[in-house]
Design a protein around this motif. Structure first.
Motif, mmCIF file in Angstrom:
data_model
loop_
_atom_site.group_PDB
_atom_site.id
_atom_site.type_symbol
_atom_site.label_atom_id
_atom_site.label_comp_id
_atom_site.label_asym_id
_atom_site.label_seq_id
_atom_site.Cartn_x
_atom_site.Cartn_y
_atom_site.Cartn_z
ATOM 1 N N VAL A 103 0.826 -1.203 0.000
ATOM 2 C CA VAL A 103 0.000 0.000 0.000
ATOM 3 C C VAL A 103 0.862 1.256 0.000
ATOM 4 N N VAL A 104 1.835 1.308 0.906
ATOM 5 C CA VAL A 104 2.683 2.499 1.016
ATOM 6 C C VAL A 104 3.550 2.658 -0.229
ATOM 7 N N ALA A 105 4.025 1.539 -0.800
ATOM 8 C CA ALA A 105 4.792 1.609 -2.041
ATOM 9 C C ALA A 105 3.956 2.257 -3.143
ATOM 10 N N GLY A 106 2.667 1.931 -3.175
ATOM 11 C CA GLY A 106 1.777 2.546 -4.152
ATOM 12 C C GLY A 106 1.668 4.046 -3.956
ATOM 13 N N TRP A 107 1.567 4.481 -2.709
ATOM 14 C CA TRP A 107 1.520 5.922 -2.425
ATOM 15 C C TRP A 107 2.772 6.626 -2.925
ATOM 16 N N LEU A 108 3.911 5.952 -2.766
ATOM 17 C CA LEU A 108 5.208 6.545 -3.100
ATOM 18 C C LEU A 108 5.576 6.353 -4.574
ATOM 19 N N GLY A 109 4.755 5.602 -5.294
ATOM 20 C CA GLY A 109 5.073 5.336 -6.683
ATOM 21 C C GLY A 109 6.238 4.385 -6.853
ATOM 22 N N LEU A 110 6.437 3.483 -5.881
ATOM 23 C CA LEU A 110 7.532 2.536 -5.913
ATOM 24 C C LEU A 110 6.990 1.121 -6.172
ATOM 25 N N ALA A 111 7.852 0.266 -6.682
ATOM 26 C CA ALA A 111 7.491 -1.143 -6.804
ATOM 27 C C ALA A 111 7.513 -1.738 -5.422
ATOM 28 N N PRO A 112 6.512 -2.551 -5.021
ATOM 29 C CA PRO A 112 6.512 -3.158 -3.692
ATOM 30 C C PRO A 112 7.682 -4.094 -3.528
#
Length: 203
Positions: free
Chosen positions: A190-199
């Motif tokens: 979820v947080v990776a999605g907020w940051l625009g990062l790959a999980p």
């Protein structure tokens, strides 16, 4: 590598005016006192004492900033709702929390910690009401889920998800256990999605 691994302490502040100049996106963690917020942060970070776990609920009175390797900050907000502190202190905490959640430009999302056995207390609902007008995403972590049976935990998850339906897709919800270290990858994603990062592929 986990987003939260190798987080390093940066600073603590007690007043809104003392907040540092933002240096990147910030992910805030909030929760009622004794809901398991510090334990959850420590579990996510793979660190036993990154966030102080107190036997006295409500002891954490500061906003604590931890810098992540990706450049974002994990922001640990004071636990709210503990009755056995002076009224003036409670008012100060409330003002600090509300100002940060409503006005901090670097804040990109809120991770809201609730005890799975006692979710959506009036104070939790107040926190949601403060934050919702920002239209930023919120992720609810129902901690201490190991203290419920699997059936009870799933019923709680469904009930909380149903209660928050009016807030739309920007609110996500999960079960979490610091003791069993379950739910880490879900929060990471979820947080990776907020940051625009790959999980992360691992924990």
């Amino acid at each position: 590598m986990s987003i939260f691994r190798n987080a390093t302490f940066e600073t603590s502040v007690a007043q809104h005016a003392a907040l540092p100049v933002g240096k990147g996106p910030e992910i805030a963690f909030a929760g009622r006192s004794n809901a398991g917020k510090s334990s959850a942060i420590n579990t996510l970070a793979g660190h036993t004492r990154l966030a102080y776990v107190s036997r006295t609920p409500g002891r954490t009175q500061l906003i604590n900033f931890f810098r992540l390797n990706c450049g974002a900050a994990l922001v640990d907000l004071p636990g709210y709702g503990y009755a056995q502190v002076p009224e003036a202190v409670r008012r100060q905490w409330q003002g600090l929390l509300e100002n940060y959640l409503k006005r901090r430009e670097n804040l990109i999302g809120l991770v809201l910690i609730m005890d799975a056995r006692h979710p959506l207390t009036p104070l939790d609902r107040a926190m949601i009401e403060w934050f919702s007008p920002t239209d930023k995403p919120m992720h609810v972590m129902l901690t201490k889920s190991d203290k419920l049976s699997r059936n009870e935990a799933n019923k709680t998850l469904f009930a909380v998800r149903n209660a928050l339906v009016p807030l739309g897709e920007r609110v996500t919800i999960q079960l979490f256990s610091s003791l069993k270290k379950t739910g880490v990858a879900e929060c990471e994603a979820v947080v990776a999605g907020w940051l625009g990062l790959a999980p992360s592929g691992g924990q």
